[in-house]
Design a protein around this motif. Structure first.
Motif, PDB file in Angstrom:
ATOM      1  N   TYR A   1      32.767  41.444  29.533  1.00 55.78           N
ATOM      2  CA  TYR A   1      33.100  42.827  29.879  1.00 55.78           C
ATOM      3  C   TYR A   1      34.208  42.860  30.925  1.00 55.78           C
ATOM      4  N   VAL A   2      34.974  43.951  30.884  1.00 55.34           N
ATOM      5  CA  VAL A   2      35.954  44.253  31.927  1.00 55.34           C
ATOM      6  C   VAL A   2      35.591  45.627  32.484  1.00 55.34           C
ATOM      7  N   PHE A   3      35.394  45.710  33.812  1.00 52.01           N
ATOM      8  CA  PHE A   3      34.999  46.964  34.450  1.00 52.01           C
ATOM      9  C   PHE A   3      36.136  47.496  35.308  1.00 52.01           C
ATOM     10  N   PHE A   4      36.363  48.809  35.221  1.00 50.91           N
ATOM     11  CA  PHE A   4      37.307  49.487  36.109  1.00 50.91           C
ATOM     12  C   PHE A   4      36.486  50.374  37.046  1.00 50.91           C
ATOM     13  N   HIS A   5      36.315  49.919  38.281  1.00 49.67           N
ATOM     14  CA  HIS A   5      35.528  50.640  39.280  1.00 49.67           C
ATOM     15  C   HIS A   5      36.318  51.828  39.803  1.00 49.67           C
ATOM     16  N   LYS A   6      35.619  52.922  40.169  1.00 49.28           N
ATOM     17  CA  LYS A   6      36.294  54.140  40.629  1.00 49.28           C
ATOM     18  C   LYS A   6      37.075  53.924  41.926  1.00 49.28           C
ATOM     19  N   ASP A   7      36.687  52.924  42.717  1.00 53.88           N
ATOM     20  CA  ASP A   7      37.410  52.624  43.952  1.00 53.88           C
ATOM     21  C   ASP A   7      38.558  51.650  43.723  1.00 53.88           C
ATOM     22  N   GLN A   8      39.036  51.617  42.492  1.00 49.01           N
ATOM     23  CA  GLN A   8      40.182  50.798  42.097  1.00 49.01           C
ATOM     24  C   GLN A   8      39.922  49.297  42.252  1.00 49.01           C
ATOM     25  N   TYR A   9      38.826  48.874  41.647  1.00 49.64           N
ATOM     26  CA  TYR A   9      38.528  47.443  41.527  1.00 49.64           C
ATOM     27  C   TYR A   9      38.416  47.086  40.051  1.00 49.64           C
ATOM     28  N   LEU A  10      39.071  46.014  39.684  1.00 46.64           N
ATOM     29  CA  LEU A  10      38.972  45.473  38.334  1.00 46.64           C
ATOM     30  C   LEU A  10      38.026  44.280  38.389  1.00 46.64           C
ATOM     31  N   ILE A  11      36.977  44.304  37.556  1.00 46.91           N
ATOM     32  CA  ILE A  11      35.920  43.297  37.630  1.00 46.91           C
ATOM     33  C   ILE A  11      35.732  42.661  36.253  1.00 46.91           C
ATOM     34  N   PHE A  12      35.727  41.330  36.226  1.00 47.80           N
ATOM     35  CA  PHE A  12      35.482  40.580  34.992  1.00 47.80           C
ATOM     36  C   PHE A  12      34.064  39.999  35.029  1.00 47.80           C
ATOM     37  N   MET A  13      33.332  40.156  33.912  1.00 44.12           N
ATOM     38  CA  MET A  13      32.021  39.509  33.790  1.00 44.12           C
ATOM     39  C   MET A  13      32.098  38.410  32.744  1.00 44.12           C
ATOM     40  N   GLU A  14      31.678  37.197  33.126  1.00 42.99           N
ATOM     41  CA  GLU A  14      31.719  36.072  32.199  1.00 42.99           C
ATOM     42  C   GLU A  14      30.547  36.133  31.212  1.00 42.99           C
ATOM     43  N   LYS A  15      30.749  35.559  30.036  1.00 43.22           N
ATOM     44  CA  LYS A  15      29.730  35.615  28.982  1.00 43.22           C
ATOM     45  C   LYS A  15      28.498  34.787  29.323  1.00 43.22           C
TER      46      LYS A  15
ATOM     47  N   SER B   1      27.448  32.906  32.201  1.00 44.20           N
ATOM     48  CA  SER B   1      26.763  32.976  33.494  1.00 44.20           C
ATOM     49  C   SER B   1      26.590  34.391  34.019  1.00 44.20           C
ATOM     50  N   GLU B   2      27.306  35.371  33.428  1.00 48.77           N
ATOM     51  CA  GLU B   2      27.331  36.756  33.902  1.00 48.77           C
ATOM     52  C   GLU B   2      27.894  36.848  35.329  1.00 48.77           C
ATOM     53  N   LYS B   3      28.641  35.821  35.724  1.00 49.60           N
ATOM     54  CA  LYS B   3      29.308  35.846  37.018  1.00 49.60           C
ATOM     55  C   LYS B   3      30.407  36.899  37.000  1.00 49.60           C
ATOM     56  N   MET B   4      30.569  37.616  38.127  1.00 46.38           N
ATOM     57  CA  MET B   4      31.585  38.669  38.210  1.00 46.38           C
ATOM     58  C   MET B   4      32.670  38.289  39.197  1.00 46.38           C
ATOM     59  N   THR B   5      33.915  38.527  38.800  1.00 47.82           N
ATOM     60  CA  THR B   5      35.073  38.288  39.654  1.00 47.82           C
ATOM     61  C   THR B   5      35.811  39.599  39.827  1.00 47.82           C
ATOM     62  N   ALA B   6      36.035  39.998  41.083  1.00 52.71           N
ATOM     63  CA  ALA B   6      36.603  41.324  41.363  1.00 52.71           C
ATOM     64  C   ALA B   6      37.990  41.210  41.981  1.00 52.71           C
ATOM     65  N   PHE B   7      38.840  42.191  41.644  1.00 50.07           N
ATOM     66  CA  PHE B   7      40.189  42.316  42.200  1.00 50.07           C
ATOM     67  C   PHE B   7      40.435  43.792  42.519  1.00 50.07           C
ATOM     68  N   HIS B   8      41.107  44.026  43.623  1.00 52.23           N
ATOM     69  CA  HIS B   8      41.596  45.388  43.864  1.00 52.23           C
ATOM     70  C   HIS B   8      42.869  45.573  43.059  1.00 52.23           C
ATOM     71  N   TYR B   9      43.012  46.742  42.435  1.00 49.02           N
ATOM     72  CA  TYR B   9      44.173  46.909  41.555  1.00 49.02           C
ATOM     73  C   TYR B   9      44.943  48.189  41.853  1.00 49.02           C
ATOM     74  N   ASP B  10      46.230  48.147  41.510  1.00 45.53           N
ATOM     75  CA  ASP B  10      47.111  49.320  41.502  1.00 45.53           C
ATOM     76  C   ASP B  10      47.879  49.294  40.194  1.00 45.53           C
ATOM     77  N   ILE B  11      48.022  50.468  39.596  1.00 46.83           N
ATOM     78  CA  ILE B  11      48.737  50.557  38.316  1.00 46.83           C
ATOM     79  C   ILE B  11      50.114  51.153  38.544  1.00 46.83           C
ATOM     80  N   PHE B  12      51.126  50.480  37.988  1.00 47.94           N
ATOM     81  CA  PHE B  12      52.491  50.947  38.101  1.00 47.94           C
ATOM     82  C   PHE B  12      53.024  51.287  36.711  1.00 47.94           C
TER      83      PHE B  12
END
Length: 378
Positions: free
Chosen positions: A293-307, A309-320
């Motif tokens: 899964y790829v999650f777009f959090h309302k506070d502008q965080y992009l989060i990846f969930m691995e298949k 382990s279900e480990k999540m990796t988060a990044f703050h994002y800005d769209i240009f």
């Protein structure tokens, strides 16, 4: 008898000095950062020195947030200074000092109750859980996140508890009903403290001080108001001798400033949320991909969930423009990636030398987000 009276007087002054200092120097995040700047200017170097030499903590953040080492040191400093001042303030000044202290503490508790009451009603304190929380296994959630997310699923609970806090805050503005307001507020703060301790939520110090401040206002003079509440005085509140227009003017002015200050973020959040192009959860459709899964959090965080382990990796994002998304990790490493949104709302995202294809999921229909209520189980 006189020594006993002197002892209790010094205790009252000690707590009064501590609460005034705490109101001045403990930074409230919703009042901008001017308190933090003042506190850092006055206590920053001293706090850092104590952290390094007494607690052996180097490079510790000095934001003085609740349950942080910097807040613990600030409390210790304020307690020592309060001990000094309680002996400096003599008996002649005590009555006036405690009167001023009560006004300051009542105003402070009023602001806290209104702020967090409105936050609950508008679900700013306990928002509906984000997709990355909804798609995380129950057992993988920390207790504080689990509690926060569960409370966020019930609008009714938030509206009721928020309304009670606002109601108790409004009662504080009227001397006749202040005691009742403090009693309700004490129940609220007691419940909050129990929750914070039980679910290990990181505002324990702050809630302890709020409850203590409330009890301080309910000392002997407060309990005596029970008799006054039970008997209605003959004079009308708007009696010419007792009613002073300028008091009402200042009350309205203070309430207006507080409401504007507290309400402004709600309007700003709406504008900011309208600027975000991506929200929600996307299921990865690429077969040869480690993410589910790829999650777009309302506070502008992009989060990846691995298949696996279900480990999540988060990044703050800005769209240009030009389909570019800028990602920043927790180590402040910044990278640019291509993000394309198709007509069917599916996305294509380049990440780590691969292209991730994903389609949106209607997570709003999940059971946890449905407002249901049953009188009967069958």
């Amino acid at each position: 008898m006189e020594s006993k009276s002197m002892f209790f007087r010094r205790i009252a002054v000690f707590f009064g000095v501590f609460f005034i200092q705490f109101n001045l120097f403990f930074p409230l995040s919703f009042l901008n950062d001017f308190q933090l700047k003042i506190t850092y200017f006055l206590f920053g170097d001293f706090t850092q020195c104590i952290l390094e030499n007494l607690f052996n903590k180097r490079n510790t953040r000095l934001d003085y947030s609740s349950d942080s080492y910097s807040m613990l040191v600030l409390i210790i400093i304020l307690l020592f200074s309060s001990l000094i001042f309680c002996f400096i303030i003599n008996q002649k000044w005590t009555k006036n000092f405690l009167t001023v202290t009560e006004y300051v503490c009542v105003s402070y508790i009023f602001i806290i109750l209104i702020k967090y009451g409105l936050d609950k009603i508008f679900q700013a304190q306990f928002p509906a859980p984000e997709p990355n929380i909804l798609f995380t296994r129950f057992g993988n959630l920390d207790k504080d996140i689990l509690f926060w997310s569960t409370i966020g699923t019930s609008k009714m609970y938030n509206i009721i508890t928020g309304s009670i806090e606002i109601f108790s805050g409004v009662l504080l503005l009227f001397k006749r009903f202040r005691f009742l307001g403090l009693l309700i507020a004490m129940i609220c703060f007691s419940q909050i403290l129990i929750i914070n301790i039980s679910f290990d939520i990181s505002v324990k110090f702050f809630s302890v001080i709020l409850l203590t401040m409330n009890i301080f206002l309910l000392r002997k003079n407060g309990w005596e108001l029970i008799l006054k509440i039970l008997s209605i005085p003959k004079k009308n509140y708007f009696d010419k001798k007792s009613f002073l227009p300028y008091k009402t003017f200042f009350k309205i002015l203070i309430i207006g400033i507080v409401l504007v200050k507290i309400g402004t973020p709600y309007l700003n959040n709406e504008k900011e949320n309208n600027q975000i192009k991506f929200t929600g959860v996307y299921e990865v459709t690429s077969s040869k991909n480690q993410y589910q899964y790829v999650f777009f959090h309302k506070d502008q965080y992009l989060i990846f969930m691995e298949k696996s382990s279900e480990k999540m990796t988060a990044f703050h994002y800005d769209i240009f423009f030009d389909n570019l998304i800028i990602l920043e990790d927790y180590k402040s490493h910044i990278s640019k990636h291509l993000l394309i949104k198709n007509k069917d709302n599916s996305i294509a995202l380049t990440f780590k030398n691969q292209t991730i294809y994903a389609k949106p999921i209607q997570y709003q229909k999940m059971n946890a987000l449905q407002d249901t209520f049953h009188f009967l189980v069958d």
